[in-house]
Design a protein around this motif. Structure first.
Motif: not given
Length: 170
Positions: A113-131
């Motif tokens: 359901t979130s594909y269009c928000l970041g099609p190149s991102i492999k796991d848009r539901m992740t809680g493990f990230f850096g910024i």
């Protein structure tokens, strides 16, 4: 788990640990303090609120967000931090998952359901990230369950990279 996580992360002298605990009663604050956390912030609120607080209190310009329940491997943090030097945002994506069938279904549904928000991102539901802290210091995110996806959509065009990991059952 928080004590072991802090001890492992603290082996790297460049790493400082900010623990944001939302009023748990399980001894998290004391265990984090005993393990040498750089800062322990205790508030009430959502996971998104805790992440915002952690980013606010972080002294380093590169911030890694992760769960302390053992589902996100501390061993991947150095690689995420290294990648974050060259990219605006990095994330861990679940290459394998020990999670239950229901949670895997919910995650897959969220990804579709979130594909269009970041099609190149492999796991848009992740809680493990850096910024990079400078990208999000003025952004107030909603109290939703997926801050990573909200940051991706609100920060604008950015350089982003994913690194695989095995998601451990909580």
């Amino acid at each position: 788990n928080i004590g072991r996580l802090i001890e492992e992360l603290s082996k790297d002298p460049r790493c400082s640990v900010v623990v944001c605990d939302n009023n748990s009663t399980d001894g998290t604050q004391q265990e984090a303090k005993d393990a040498g956390a750089s800062l322990i912030q205790r508030e009430s609120g959502s996971v998104s609120d805790a992440i915002e607080t952690g980013i606010e209190y972080a002294v380093d310009p590169l911030v890694i967000v992760m769960d302390a329940d053992g589902s996100h491997p501390a061993s991947l943090v150095p690689a995420l931090a290294q990648s974050l030097i060259y990219h605006d945002m990095v994330y861990g994506y679940r290459e394998k998952s020990e999670d239950g069938l229901l949670n895997r279904f919910i995650s897959a549904f969220g990804k579709v359901t979130s594909y269009c928000l970041g099609p190149s991102i492999k796991d848009r539901m992740t809680g493990f990230f850096g910024i990079k802290k400078t990208l999000v210091s003025d952004i107030k995110i909603n109290s939703g369950p997926k801050p990573f996806l909200e940051y991706v959509t609100r920060v604008g065009p950015i350089s982003i990279e994913g690194l695989p990991y095995e998601f451990k059952k909580k």
